[in-house]
Write a protein that holds these residues in place. Sequence first.
Motif, PDB file in Angstrom:
ATOM      1  N   SER A   1       0.859  -1.192   0.000  1.00  0.00           N
ATOM      2  CA  SER A   1       0.000   0.000   0.000  1.00  0.00           C
ATOM      3  C   SER A   1       0.887   1.232   0.000  1.00  0.00           C
TER       4      SER A   1
ATOM      5  N   ARG B   1      -1.006   4.709  -0.615  1.00  0.00           N
ATOM      6  CA  ARG B   1      -1.962   5.720  -0.163  1.00  0.00           C
ATOM      7  C   ARG B   1      -2.539   5.418   1.220  1.00  0.00           C
ATOM      8  N   THR B   2      -3.066   4.211   1.398  1.00  0.00           N
ATOM      9  CA  THR B   2      -3.819   3.909   2.618  1.00  0.00           C
ATOM     10  C   THR B   2      -2.900   3.888   3.835  1.00  0.00           C
TER      11      THR B   2
ATOM     12  N   PRO C   1      -9.178   5.044  -7.697  1.00  0.00           N
ATOM     13  CA  PRO C   1      -8.629   4.894  -6.340  1.00  0.00           C
ATOM     14  C   PRO C   1      -7.114   4.803  -6.306  1.00  0.00           C
TER      15      PRO C   1
HETATM   16  N1   CP Z   1      -6.391   3.022  -3.147  1.00  0.00           N
HETATM   17  C1   CP Z   1      -5.543   2.297  -2.391  1.00  0.00           C
HETATM   18  O1   CP Z   1      -5.969   1.509  -1.530  1.00  0.00           O
HETATM   19  O2   CP Z   1      -4.227   2.526  -2.652  1.00  0.00           O
HETATM   20  P1   CP Z   1      -2.999   1.811  -1.896  1.00  0.00           P
HETATM   21  O3   CP Z   1      -3.042   0.353  -2.307  1.00  0.00           O
HETATM   22  O4   CP Z   1      -1.779   2.528  -2.373  1.00  0.00           O
HETATM   23  O5   CP Z   1      -3.234   1.949  -0.426  1.00  0.00           O
END
Ligand code: CP
Length: 310
Positions: free
Chosen positions: A56, A58-59, A263
């Motif tokens: 991950s 962003r999250t 996303p």
């Molecule tokens: N949108 C999302 O969940 O991105 P990551 O996998 O980078 O957290």
Amino acid sequence: MGLKSKDLLGIQVLSVEEIRLILDTAASMKEIASRDIKKVPALRGKTVINLFYEPSTRTRTSFEIAGKWLSADVINISTSSSSVVKGESLKDTGLTLQSMHPDVVVIRHAVPGAPHLLARLLKASIINAGDGAHEHPTQALLDLFTIRERRPALEGLRVAIVGDILHSRVARSNIFAMKKMGMQVRVCGPPTLLPRYVESLGVEKFLRVEQAIADTDVIMMLRIQRERMGAGLFPTLREYSKLFGLNVDRLKVARPDVLIMHPGPINRGVEIAPEVADGPYSMILDQVENGLAIRMALLYLLAGGQAANN
Ligand code: CP
């Protein structure tokens, strides 16, 4: 009013009032990002653990920043450098972490239901940061928040979600959230990437992008989740892009003020052309920014923080 559950495991169990509470709390949290000193004492003395079994950007990062801006102590556990690699089970990892008295554990896991298992075992609040192809509730909440900033009356808005619906926890959580808020949802993708049951979720199914995106307020593009699929669900990425990718030509059938969302992570030139991803109607970076506000709101509401504006 607060949230009824100690955990945020999915969108389906949230009431419309709870969704509104989260969005309204996020709206007041968002202002913290514009301060010179991005720190309020709301969660001083609280501990947040980020436990990510899947990659991950962003999250995980936004949960870490959100916790730190609220003055919580934030610990990140990367499973590749933890005792998970020695064979420790999710249950034992959870019980071990519980012994260190966290207030919130944020978990991402490839297995649907993994956050639910931790929620039963741990006193800490559990936040689902994505469980397999099941749910990604914080993504759906930040998506609703992003749409509401531009289109304050959510009810009646038309949204087209295009791409790999079958493997997408983002699509599932967004469908649940958008339907709850009275929005009209269309889904579009190759027949092999649309779940058979999808219409039972109250959405319209389309096989042609031009038909799906015509006259919609929002277009949400999804990436192909190659990590979750076997071989043979579509011929080639090039053909997929030709049939389902969002490019400038295809956008001509959309409303001139349509909001374009994704996303992330995006695959430029596959599901979305660079000119569209970077174009004037793209909300992609707004979504990332709003992820901070939504995750601050959730940590605050679940960890029982003090007033955040001091
Ligand atoms: N949108 C999302 O969940 O991105 P990551 O996998 O980078 O957290």
